[in-house]
Design a protein around this motif. Structure first.
Motif, PDB file in Angstrom:
ATOM      1  N   VAL A  64      25.520  18.013 -46.638  1.00  0.00           N
ATOM      2  CA  VAL A  64      25.127  17.194 -47.781  1.00  0.00           C
ATOM      3  C   VAL A  64      26.368  16.590 -48.445  1.00  0.00           C
ATOM      4  O   VAL A  64      27.321  17.299 -48.762  1.00  0.00           O
ATOM      5  N   ALA A  65      26.340  15.278 -48.660  1.00  0.00           N
ATOM      6  CA  ALA A  65      27.471  14.586 -49.283  1.00  0.00           C
ATOM      7  C   ALA A  65      27.634  15.011 -50.737  1.00  0.00           C
ATOM      8  O   ALA A  65      26.683  15.403 -51.401  1.00  0.00           O
ATOM      9  N   ARG A  66      28.857  14.864 -51.242  1.00  0.00           N
ATOM     10  CA  ARG A  66      29.184  15.315 -52.598  1.00  0.00           C
ATOM     11  C   ARG A  66      28.812  14.268 -53.640  1.00  0.00           C
ATOM     12  O   ARG A  66      29.657  13.821 -54.400  1.00  0.00           O
ATOM     13  N   PHE A  67      27.583  13.860 -53.697  1.00  0.00           N
ATOM     14  CA  PHE A  67      27.168  12.860 -54.673  1.00  0.00           C
ATOM     15  C   PHE A  67      26.080  13.441 -55.566  1.00  0.00           C
ATOM     16  O   PHE A  67      24.965  13.694 -55.118  1.00  0.00           O
ATOM     17  N   CYS A  68      26.431  13.676 -56.839  1.00  0.00           N
ATOM     18  CA  CYS A  68      25.514  14.255 -57.828  1.00  0.00           C
ATOM     19  C   CYS A  68      24.990  15.612 -57.373  1.00  0.00           C
ATOM     20  O   CYS A  68      23.892  16.023 -57.753  1.00  0.00           O
ATOM     21  N   GLY A 263      19.019  -0.944 -51.717  1.00  0.00           N
ATOM     22  CA  GLY A 263      20.079  -0.443 -50.857  1.00  0.00           C
ATOM     23  C   GLY A 263      21.309   0.038 -51.585  1.00  0.00           C
ATOM     24  O   GLY A 263      22.434  -0.093 -51.084  1.00  0.00           O
ATOM     25  N   VAL A 264      21.152   0.631 -52.770  1.00  0.00           N
ATOM     26  CA  VAL A 264      22.307   1.106 -53.532  1.00  0.00           C
ATOM     27  C   VAL A 264      22.895   2.343 -52.837  1.00  0.00           C
ATOM     28  O   VAL A 264      22.201   3.343 -52.659  1.00  0.00           O
ATOM     29  N   PRO A 265      24.157   2.316 -52.426  1.00  0.00           N
ATOM     30  CA  PRO A 265      24.765   3.505 -51.809  1.00  0.00           C
ATOM     31  C   PRO A 265      24.820   4.657 -52.807  1.00  0.00           C
ATOM     32  O   PRO A 265      24.969   4.432 -54.014  1.00  0.00           O
ATOM     33  N   VAL A 266      24.710   5.883 -52.290  1.00  0.00           N
ATOM     34  CA  VAL A 266      24.741   7.039 -53.197  1.00  0.00           C
ATOM     35  C   VAL A 266      26.080   7.123 -53.922  1.00  0.00           C
ATOM     36  O   VAL A 266      26.149   7.602 -55.055  1.00  0.00           O
ATOM     37  N   SER A 267      27.148   6.623 -53.306  1.00  0.00           N
ATOM     38  CA  SER A 267      28.454   6.639 -53.974  1.00  0.00           C
ATOM     39  C   SER A 267      28.455   5.720 -55.192  1.00  0.00           C
ATOM     40  O   SER A 267      28.966   6.074 -56.256  1.00  0.00           O
ATOM     41  N   ALA A 268      27.862   4.525 -55.044  1.00  0.00           N
ATOM     42  CA  ALA A 268      27.803   3.579 -56.161  1.00  0.00           C
ATOM     43  C   ALA A 268      26.892   4.095 -57.266  1.00  0.00           C
ATOM     44  O   ALA A 268      27.187   3.933 -58.456  1.00  0.00           O
ATOM     45  N   ALA A 269      25.781   4.715 -56.881  1.00  0.00           N
ATOM     46  CA  ALA A 269      24.866   5.272 -57.883  1.00  0.00           C
ATOM     47  C   ALA A 269      25.539   6.396 -58.661  1.00  0.00           C
ATOM     48  O   ALA A 269      25.390   6.507 -59.882  1.00  0.00           O
ATOM     49  N   THR A 270      26.297   7.238 -57.970  1.00  0.00           N
ATOM     50  CA  THR A 270      27.010   8.327 -58.638  1.00  0.00           C
ATOM     51  C   THR A 270      28.014   7.791 -59.642  1.00  0.00           C
ATOM     52  O   THR A 270      28.152   8.309 -60.752  1.00  0.00           O
TER      53      THR A 270
END
Length: 456
Positions: A64-68, A263-270
Motif C-alpha cells: 500500500v502506497a504512503r498516501f493518507c 483521474g486525480v492521482p493519490v499523490s495530488a489528492a494527499t
C-alpha cells in the motif's frame, strides 16, 4: 506489558490502545525511530489458518502506497506472538475529536478526501480494509491517516473461506454485505467511508447506535439518516451508502467527485488535503497571544459581520462595477441552512469582457457559511463555480483565470450569521457583443434569469 519489553527487534515504550485483534504499543526500532507495533491476540496467533493468512495479508499491506495512510513497515512472529509494525502517527483519532464537536467546512471536506484517498491507495494494492471506523482514522498535523488495514483480506480472493475475517468490522460502519457474512469487496470500504463521513459531519453514524443485532438490522434494511450533513458532500455519501455494492462509486471516483476533476492521482489528492487541513484541538488549550495585526484583522472581520456590513474586494487592475443600489435582479431562497437574499447589483461589459457584481444577505436566523461552497472544487474558496449563460451560447461562461488565479472574489473564512452581508464579483471573458441579457447561475444560491447587461 512492562516498559522496555521487546517484541522482535522492537522495544515497547507504552501502550497506545487495545482492540478486538490485539494490543497496540508505541515502540522503537533499532535505529531509534518511533513506530506503532500491534501484537495479535494469542488465541488468534495460535491458529494455523490465521498464521498462514497473516503472512499473506501483511505482505499485501506493505504494498500500500504512503498516501493518507500509516504504512506497514514490518510484520513477523516472535516466540508465538504475531506482530505488525506501522508508521507512528501523532494525533488523536477521529472519534476523540468528534466526541467534542463534529467536523465542519474545509476540515470535513479534507477528511472525506483524505480517507477516500487512503482507500484508493489501499485498493490499488489489492487490499480491502474491512474495518474502517472512527478509531482507525488518526488526525495528524498534516491530515487524516487511515490505519489498521494490515489484517485485511486480499481483495483478489473471492469466495475464500475466512471465518475469522468474516466477523471483523464495527456494526455501525460495516456494509450490508459484510453484516450478512458475505464476501467483502472494495465497495464495502466505500460504504464504510459514507458512514464514517456522516459521523464526522454530524456526530452520529447514519444507522444509529444500540445493540449489535439492532444496528445490523438497520444497516441491512433501513435508509441512512443524513440530517445535518454538509450539502456539498451529501450526494456522494448517499451514493456510497447504496445497499447495492454495484451502484456505489469506487474510492477513486469519490476522490474525483470531491475534488471536481477526473483521474486525480493519490499523490495530488494527499497534497491537497495537507494544504487545507487545520489540525483540530481535542482539549481546550491555554490562551495564546496572537500577533497584533492578526488580532486587528480578526476584530475588523468580526465587527463587520456582526453589523451586517458588506465586504467588497477589488483586485489590483480590476475596476469595480457600478455601485449597488438599484438591483438588476433579485431572489430570496432557502439555501445552506438559512434563508438568503441574493441580488445582482450589476453586469457591466467592456467589449467581450464583463464584470458581474452581486450581493448575498443572510435574512434568516442560522449561520450559512459560504466559504468553499461557490468554488469548482472542494478546496476552492473562490466563486469560480458561478457562471453566466448568454443566449445562443452552448456552454456557460465561467470566471476568467490569469496566471493560474481566478479573476473573482475569494470568500472570507468567517461565519455568515443572520444579518451578515457579502458583496461578491467575478470577471468573464468571451461575452458575445450582441448579448443584452444573460442567465446568472450562482451555484447553491440558485439562478437568476434575464439579467441585463449594461455598458461601461
Amino acid at each position: 506489558m512492562n516498559v522496555q519489553q521487546r517484541v522482535g527487534p522492537y522495544t515497547l515504550l507504552r501502550k497506545l490502545g487495545e482492540g478486538g485483534m490485539g494490543v497496540v504499543h508505541l515502540a522503537q526500532d533499532p535505529s531509534g525511530r518511533r513506530v506503532a507495533l500491534k501484537t495479535m491476540r494469542p488465541d488468534l496467533a495460535g491458529r494455523e489458518e490465521f498464521r498462514r493468512r497473516f503472512g499473506k495479508e501483511s505482505e499485501a499491506a506493505r504494498r500500500v502506497a504512503r498516501f493518507c495512510t500509516a504504512p506497514v513497515l514490518d510484520a513477523g512472529f516472535d516466540n508465538g506472538t504475531a506482530y505488525l509494525v506501522t508508521e507512528f502517527v501523532e494525533g488523536p483519532d477521529l472519534s476523540s475529536v468528534v466526541a467534542q464537536a463534529p467536523l465542519t467546512g474545509s476540515n470535513l471536506e479534507a477528511l472525506a478526501v483524505g480517507v477516500a484517498t487512503a482507500l484508493a491507495a489501499i485498493h490499488q494494492a489489492g487490499v480491502v480494509h474491512r474495518d474502517l471506523k472512527p478509531s482507525n482514522v488518526l488526525l495528524s498535523p498534516v491530515g487524516p491517516r487511515v490505519i489498521d488495514f494490515g489484517v485485511a483480506q486480499l481483495a483478489d480472493t473471492p469466495g475464500a473461506v475466512a471465518t475469522i475475517a468474516t466477523m471483523m468490522g464495527t456494526p455501525a460502519y460495516m456494509s450490508p454485505e459484510q453484516a450478512r457474512g458475505e464476501h467483502v469487496t472494495p465497495a464495502g470500504d466505500v460504504f464504510s467511508w459514507g458512514a464514517l463521513v456522516t459521523y464526522a459531519g454530524t456526530g452520529r453514524p447514519p444507522f444509529g447506535l444500540g445493540g449489535v443485532a439492532e444496528v445490523v438490522y438497520r444497516v441491512i434494511n433501513h435508509a441512512p439518516k443524513l440530517d445535518g450533513l454538509d450539502e456539498r458532500i451529501r450526494p456522494l455519501v448517499e451514493r456510497a451508502l447504496d445497499k447495492d455494492p454495484a451502484r456505489r462509486p469506487t474510492a477513486q471516483q469519490l476522490v474525483d467527485g470531491l475534488l471536481g476533476r477526473t483521474g486525480v492521482p493519490v499523490s495530488a489528492a494527499t497534497e491537497a488535503v495537507s494544504e487545507s487541513w487545520r489540525p483540530p484541538v481535542v482539549r481546550p488549550s491555554a490562551p495564546r497571544r496572537a500577533f497584533p495585526w492578526l488580532a486587528i484583522v480578526g476584530a475588523v472581520v468580526a465587527a463587520a459581520v456582526g453589523a451586517g456590513v458588506t465586504f467588497a474586494l477589488v483586485r489590483p487592475g480590476e475596476r469595480p462595477g457600478v455601485q449597488p443600489g438599484t438591483p438588476a435582479a433579485a431572489a430570496t431562497i432557502d439555501a445552506l441552512g438559512s434563508r438568503l437574499e441574493v441580488r445582482v447589483d450589476s453586469l457591466v461589459r467592456e467589449g467581450a469582457r464583463a464584470r458581474l457584481q452581486w450581493t448575498v444577505k443572510n435574512v434568516g436566523t442560522e449561520n450559512a457559511p459560504l466559504v468553499g461552497k461557490l468554488g469548482s472544487g472542494v478546496f476552492d474558496e473562490t466563486v469560480s463555480r458561478v457562471s453566466i449563460v448568454p443566449p445562443g451560447v452552448g456552454n456557460p461562461l465561467y470566471p476568467a483565470f490569469k496566471d493560474g488565479a481566478c479573476q473573482c472574489f475569494t470568500v472570507p473564512k468567517a461565519s455568515f450569521p443572520g444579518g451578515a452581508q457579502l458583496q461578491l464579483w467575478a470577471v468573464f471573458e468571451g461575452l458575445p457583443e450582441t448579448a443584452e441579457r444573460v442567465d446568472v447561475n450562482l451555484g447553491p444560491l440558485g439562478s437568476i434569469k434575464n439579467v441585463a447587461v449594461t455598458g461601461a
